[in-house]
Design a protein around this motif. Structure first.
Motif, PDB file in Angstrom:
ATOM      1  N   HIS A 143      -5.381  27.098  -4.770  1.00  0.00           N
ATOM      2  CA  HIS A 143      -4.382  26.635  -5.733  1.00  0.00           C
ATOM      3  C   HIS A 143      -3.129  27.505  -5.690  1.00  0.00           C
ATOM      4  O   HIS A 143      -1.996  26.998  -5.752  1.00  0.00           O
ATOM      5  CB  HIS A 143      -4.974  26.641  -7.142  1.00  0.00           C
ATOM      6  N   ARG A 153       1.596  19.312  -8.028  1.00  0.00           N
ATOM      7  CA  ARG A 153       0.234  19.348  -8.582  1.00  0.00           C
ATOM      8  C   ARG A 153      -0.397  17.966  -8.645  1.00  0.00           C
ATOM      9  O   ARG A 153      -1.631  17.854  -8.634  1.00  0.00           O
ATOM     10  CB  ARG A 153       0.249  19.953  -9.993  1.00  0.00           C
ATOM     11  N   TRP A 156      -3.125  17.445  -6.250  1.00  0.00           N
ATOM     12  CA  TRP A 156      -4.362  18.224  -6.231  1.00  0.00           C
ATOM     13  C   TRP A 156      -4.939  18.467  -7.629  1.00  0.00           C
ATOM     14  O   TRP A 156      -5.706  19.401  -7.848  1.00  0.00           O
ATOM     15  CB  TRP A 156      -4.174  19.547  -5.486  1.00  0.00           C
ATOM     16  N   GLU A 160      -8.162  20.875  -9.642  1.00  0.00           N
ATOM     17  CA  GLU A 160      -8.102  21.596 -10.921  1.00  0.00           C
ATOM     18  C   GLU A 160      -9.261  21.186 -11.812  1.00  0.00           C
ATOM     19  O   GLU A 160      -9.860  22.019 -12.509  1.00  0.00           O
ATOM     20  CB  GLU A 160      -6.776  21.314 -11.626  1.00  0.00           C
TER      21      GLU A 160
END
Length: 231
Positions: A143, A153, A156, A160
């Motif tokens: 990350h 973001r 992905w 998370e």
């Protein structure tokens, strides 16, 4: 969730990939791995072609053309159909908006936790913790790398979510192991006594449960209230 004609999660990924542009199966597989989607959806190359064939059979995708590059075998490029786009949109909406009951392997194991001696259970849980905490460290590093590249973001967020689940599992197991070690876990005394009676006296758990007060004292009188089929 809806009963889908092609229910494998990899089929969902294939539809999502083809909703971007036409591709051949190998290109889909390569793209999914390159984007890290294989961390969220199991990408089994061996079954990919059968899934593509099934999607085509049900009218969700269709062959657009067959190409050959150099000496490589011919490859069929597929494109998504209107029915396939509708299926993908409906499937995505369901996955995002409808919670489902997931049967986690750890939950199944914890449901029979007393089947192992406390010390062995702690040993195995700590073994699991090492793997989870390593996974957490690697995911955080990934990350940080993506963030340093200003990689949006939105591409992905699933990673998370996975990290949040890993952290929750790690926190819970850490606490559970501590409670087993210190006997703060309600029922730990019974757990240890049951194994002591079995290993030292040869009294089976089933025999102990027939008269719990005899073997565990009045603190376990509640077990008498349990229905026979639950003992």
């Amino acid at each position: 969730m809806a009963r889908r004609r092609v229910a494998n999660p990899l089929a969902f990924a294939v539809l999502g990939s083809l909703s971007e542009r036409p591709m051949h199966p190998y290109e889909i597989s390569t793209m999914l791995r390159a984007r890290g989607k294989d961390q969220s959806i199991k990408v089994n190359y061996g079954s990919l072609y059968s899934i593509v064939a099934s999607l085509e059979k049900h009218g969700f995708i269709e062959a657009r053309e067959t190409v050959r590059e150099g000496n490589r075998p011919e490859r069929t490029i597929y494109q998504i159909t209107d029915a396939g786009q509708a299926e993908f949109t409906d499937w995505l909406s369901e996955l995002l908006g409808t919670p489902t009951r997931e049967f986690h392997p750890l939950e199944a194991g914890l449901s029979y936790l007393p089947g192992l001696q406390p010390e062995r259970a702690m040993e195995l849980l700590e073994q699991r913790l090492k793997a989870i905490d390593t996974d957490i460290e690697q995911t955080i590093a990934t990350h940080e790398h993506m963030a340093s590249m200003d990689f949006p973001r939105i591409f992905w967020v699933e990673s998370e979510f996975r990290l949040a689940l890993l952290r929750a599992e790690s926190s819970y197991i850490h606490q559970l192991v501590d409670e087993i070690r210190t006997d703060e876990l309600s029922g730990s005394h019974f757990w240890r006594q049951a194994w002591k009676h079995y290993l030292e006296d040869g009294i089976s758990p089933a025999e102990q449960l027939k008269d719990p007060v005899k073997y565990f004292g009045q603190d376990f009188a509640w077990m008498k209230a349990m229905p026979p089929e639950a003992r």
